[in-house]
Write a protein that holds these residues in place. Structure first.
Motif, PDB file in Angstrom:
ATOM      1  N   ILE A 169      42.106  34.557  44.572  1.00  0.00           N
ATOM      2  CA  ILE A 169      42.904  35.771  44.333  1.00  0.00           C
ATOM      3  C   ILE A 169      43.114  35.962  42.834  1.00  0.00           C
ATOM      4  O   ILE A 169      42.919  37.041  42.286  1.00  0.00           O
ATOM      5  CB  ILE A 169      44.286  35.660  45.035  1.00  0.00           C
ATOM      6  CG1 ILE A 169      44.111  35.684  46.535  1.00  0.00           C
ATOM      7  CG2 ILE A 169      45.243  36.773  44.569  1.00  0.00           C
ATOM      8  CD1 ILE A 169      43.881  37.055  47.122  1.00  0.00           C
ATOM      9  N   TYR A 170      43.503  34.849  42.161  1.00  0.00           N
ATOM     10  CA  TYR A 170      43.753  34.937  40.720  1.00  0.00           C
ATOM     11  C   TYR A 170      42.478  35.351  39.971  1.00  0.00           C
ATOM     12  O   TYR A 170      42.484  36.217  39.116  1.00  0.00           O
ATOM     13  CB  TYR A 170      44.265  33.597  40.191  1.00  0.00           C
ATOM     14  CG  TYR A 170      44.450  33.617  38.683  1.00  0.00           C
ATOM     15  CD1 TYR A 170      45.566  34.252  38.116  1.00  0.00           C
ATOM     16  CD2 TYR A 170      43.500  33.052  37.844  1.00  0.00           C
ATOM     17  CE1 TYR A 170      45.715  34.303  36.751  1.00  0.00           C
ATOM     18  CE2 TYR A 170      43.646  33.106  36.469  1.00  0.00           C
ATOM     19  CZ  TYR A 170      44.764  33.727  35.928  1.00  0.00           C
ATOM     20  OH  TYR A 170      44.917  33.793  34.572  1.00  0.00           O
ATOM     21  N   PHE A 172      39.848  36.894  41.120  1.00  0.00           N
ATOM     22  CA  PHE A 172      39.461  38.271  41.445  1.00  0.00           C
ATOM     23  C   PHE A 172      40.345  39.265  40.687  1.00  0.00           C
ATOM     24  O   PHE A 172      39.862  40.188  40.037  1.00  0.00           O
ATOM     25  CB  PHE A 172      39.572  38.491  42.965  1.00  0.00           C
ATOM     26  CG  PHE A 172      39.193  39.882  43.383  1.00  0.00           C
ATOM     27  CD1 PHE A 172      37.859  40.278  43.383  1.00  0.00           C
ATOM     28  CD2 PHE A 172      40.179  40.797  43.759  1.00  0.00           C
ATOM     29  CE1 PHE A 172      37.525  41.560  43.741  1.00  0.00           C
ATOM     30  CE2 PHE A 172      39.831  42.086  44.115  1.00  0.00           C
ATOM     31  CZ  PHE A 172      38.498  42.478  44.113  1.00  0.00           C
ATOM     32  N   GLY A 173      41.648  38.994  40.754  1.00  0.00           N
ATOM     33  CA  GLY A 173      42.619  39.881  40.083  1.00  0.00           C
ATOM     34  C   GLY A 173      42.372  39.925  38.587  1.00  0.00           C
ATOM     35  O   GLY A 173      42.255  40.997  37.989  1.00  0.00           O
ATOM     36  N   THR A 174      42.278  38.725  37.972  1.00  0.00           N
ATOM     37  CA  THR A 174      42.077  38.675  36.523  1.00  0.00           C
ATOM     38  C   THR A 174      40.768  39.358  36.134  1.00  0.00           C
ATOM     39  O   THR A 174      40.706  40.139  35.181  1.00  0.00           O
ATOM     40  CB  THR A 174      42.056  37.210  36.047  1.00  0.00           C
ATOM     41  OG1 THR A 174      43.188  36.561  36.585  1.00  0.00           O
ATOM     42  CG2 THR A 174      42.091  37.125  34.535  1.00  0.00           C
ATOM     43  N   LEU A 176      39.154  41.697  37.738  1.00  0.00           N
ATOM     44  CA  LEU A 176      39.257  43.145  37.913  1.00  0.00           C
ATOM     45  C   LEU A 176      40.016  43.783  36.740  1.00  0.00           C
ATOM     46  O   LEU A 176      39.584  44.775  36.144  1.00  0.00           O
ATOM     47  CB  LEU A 176      39.981  43.442  39.231  1.00  0.00           C
ATOM     48  CG  LEU A 176      39.757  44.846  39.789  1.00  0.00           C
ATOM     49  CD1 LEU A 176      38.314  44.992  40.237  1.00  0.00           C
ATOM     50  CD2 LEU A 176      40.704  45.119  40.939  1.00  0.00           C
ATOM     51  N   VAL A 177      41.157  43.159  36.433  1.00  0.00           N
ATOM     52  CA  VAL A 177      41.968  43.676  35.328  1.00  0.00           C
ATOM     53  C   VAL A 177      41.160  43.625  34.034  1.00  0.00           C
ATOM     54  O   VAL A 177      41.137  44.575  33.252  1.00  0.00           O
ATOM     55  CB  VAL A 177      43.279  42.852  35.186  1.00  0.00           C
ATOM     56  CG1 VAL A 177      43.986  43.190  33.880  1.00  0.00           C
ATOM     57  CG2 VAL A 177      44.182  43.118  36.364  1.00  0.00           C
TER      58      VAL A 177
END
Lengths: 457, 134
Positions: A169-170, A172-174, A176-177
């Motif tokens: 999750i981290y 993917f999130g990082t 994407l951002v």
């Protein structure tokens, strides 16, 4: 070097300077984190990367010098390539630094964004998008390799929650951002830069047009002047032929009109010459300046105006302070200025009076005062006498005078960085004063806006 | 004092006529030409003591070219020339360089048009005093 290459060159120089600072900061942060804050970082590896970064920067500097030295070749392409290589390698070094300091867990990841902004400022939109893509590809590659344990993860123990590099999750999130931010940043910077480039182009174009128009105007003034002066020369010499005829050969009633025509021609000639002189003063921002003795100049002027003073039995009283001698300026125009004011003073003085010419040193400046004992200037006219084409109530009645003499004087004083003013009152005579700097050419007023560099002949 | 021979080359016929009258009144022998070609012809046939030459005639720098042509001829290298022009004190953008090199020619003076008779006479006197030929 054309403007674009020059921009790239200066950008590279700036980037190199920034990198020296960058290397210093990395070493300091590493040292402080490891030795003072006791965070576990790969200190040794980080120092090695910093050293490599330092060497790379030296190499860049040498490359840049080499590019500049090849003057015969167009530097645009090599400079573009060089700038792109620098930025790509910077991203690579940043990725390495990131790897040895916690990988994707390290908040220093935002430094990629700063670099993207800088790249977008100077590179073309396509280049900056490609650089941004290269940057996030590197970061994603690093995160993936660490996640898959293909390369070792170096955690930042004591600084950030460990184990984040394993959280999908981290990651993917990082990711994407990071990707969206990088594109957004490149997009925003590019739009701003495009707008500023358009403005710059419009400004350059307008400036070029202005210069062209100015050239046309100069040619025009030159042409008209030549024609007017040509006609005046023929009129004047024809009148001179008549004037030189022996007495009696011209009828008395004709002689009167001949005199009027001669006088008016002389005034018109002076007017045209004055007009040209003031135009020229306005156009010039370069003078043939030199050191010269103001003492000698004043003596010469007083001698030259001796006969004019004698006609009205006027005594010119000259007083020069002892230390005053050498000054720096355009000798011809300063002499013209003093002649102009002194001649005016004689002209407007009463018969059998005194004209004072006082030369003083005041506050590191030369102060010259020219005082007559004439009718004086009414209070409401004192502000106006230095205006172009203004003729005071006293001078208006005569056909002499062009209304430009004091305007020229003012322009000469201003160009030298001095001040000019008048102290007067009706019936009290007038005192014209002006200051000139003694010696400091850097103090000169460069106010003429015109870019044409021209010095008077 | 012997009479000095002056040739005036200027495309302004009114000016050459009046200058001729003025100079003749001051005991000069004067001939005039209103274009470069006639001027060159008269220069060869009359061999004047001094030449008064206008810079801008049919073309902008015709007089300038003429001055150089004349000075290239070894026979005329000492001929005093008074170059007259209406452009001397203007912001001669392209013309100033041409003026600078004309000033460097031997026995050449420049004078701004219009001028007073006295200015003309003293300029002629100075030129002739400085030249070995006159």
């Amino acid at each position: 070097m054309d403007p674009r290459s020059n921009k790239l060159y200066r950008f590279s120089l700036w980037l190199i300077r920034l990198r020296w600072l960058g290397v210093l900061c990395i070493v300091l942060v590493t040292f402080v984190s490891s030795r003072i804050l006791e965070i576990t970082v790969c200190e040794f590896s980080l120092y090695i990367v910093s050293a490599a970064f330092l060497l790379l920067n030296i190499l860049y500097r040498l490359c840049l010098m080499r590019i500049k030295r090849h003057k015969d070749r167009d530097p645009t392409l090599p400079l573009r390539l060089f700038t792109n290589i620098q930025i790509s390698l910077d991203f690579f070094v940043l990725t390495l630094l990131l790897h040895f300091s916690g990988g994707i867990e390290n908040p220093f990841i935002v430094y990629f964004i700063f670099h993207m902004v800088m790249a977008s400022i100077v590179l073309t939109p396509l280049e900056s998008y490609l650089q941004a893509s290269f940057a996030w590809s590197l970061v994603i590659l690093l995160a993936t390799l660490e996640y898959l344990s293909i390369i070792q993860h170096h955690p930042l123990d004591g600084f950030f929650t460990p184990g984040l590099f394993e959280s999908r999750i981290y990651l993917f999130g990082t990711g994407l951002v990071f990707i969206s931010t990088s594109f957004l940043v490149v997009y925003i910077t590019n739009s701003i830069m495009m707008r500023s480039r358009r403005h710059e182009e419009a400004y350059l174009k307008a400036n070029m047009e202005l210069e062209k128009k100015d050239e046309i105007k100069n040619e025009y003034v030159l042409r008209i002047t030549h024609d007017i002066k040509g006609h005046l020369a023929a009129i004047q010499s024809s009148l001179n032929v008549l004037q030189s005829k022996p007495a009696g050969s011209i009828r008395q009633d004709c002689k009167e009109f001949l005199e009027i025509a001669t006088l008016r021609t002389a005034t018109l000639i002076k007017f045209v010459k004055d007009l040209l002189y003031i135009t020229q003063l306005k156009l010039s921002n370069e003078f043939r300046t030199s050191h010269f003795s103001i003492r000698d100049s004043i003596q010469k002027i007083v001698t030259d105006l001796g006969s004019q003073a004698k006609e009205k039995s006027i005594h010119i009283h000259v007083e020069i302070d002892d230390p005053v001698d050498q000054i720096f300026g355009f000798q011809l125009s300063i002499e013209e200025l003093i002649t102009n004011l002194l001649s005016n003073a004689i002209q407007y003085s009463d018969q059998n009076s005194v004209v004072d010419l006082l030369v003083k040193a005041r506050n590191k400046q030369l102060l010259i005062e020219i005082k007559d004992h004439g009718q004086g200037i009414p209070d409401n006219e004192q502000e106006l006498v230095f205006e172009e084409f203004y003729r005071g109530s006293i001078t208006r009645t005569t056909s002499e005078g062009t209304g430009l003499g004091l305007a020229i004087s003012k322009k000469i004083v201003q160009t030298h960085g001095g001040k000019i003013w008048v102290e007067s009152g009706e019936g009290k005579g007038s005192k014209f004063c002006f200051t000139l700097p003694f010696d400091d050419p850097s103090q000169h007023d460069k106010s003429p806006v015109d870019p044409i560099v021209n010095d008077p002949i | 004092m012997e009479t000095r021979d002056i040739l005036i080359i200027d495309d302004d016929k009114d000016l050459t006529t009046s200058l001729q009258a003025i100079l003749e009144a001051h005991n000069f022998k004067v001939d005039t030409a209103n274009d470069a070609e006639t001027g060159m012809g008269k220069l060869k046939s009359r061999k004047p003591d001094l030449l008064i030459l206008d810079v801008m005639m049919a073309s902008d720098l015709e007089g300038h070219k003429l001055a150089h042509t004349i000075k290239r001829d070894p026979e005329n290298k000492d001929l005093p020339i008074l170059v007259i022009t209406g452009m001397l004190d203007t912001m001669g953008v392209n013309i100033r360089d041409a003026f600078e090199d004309i000033k460097d020619l031997p026995f050449v003076s420049m004078m701004d048009k219009p001028f007073e008779t006295e200015e003309l006479l003293s300029a002629l006197e100075q030129l002739m005093a400085g030249s070995p030929e006159a």
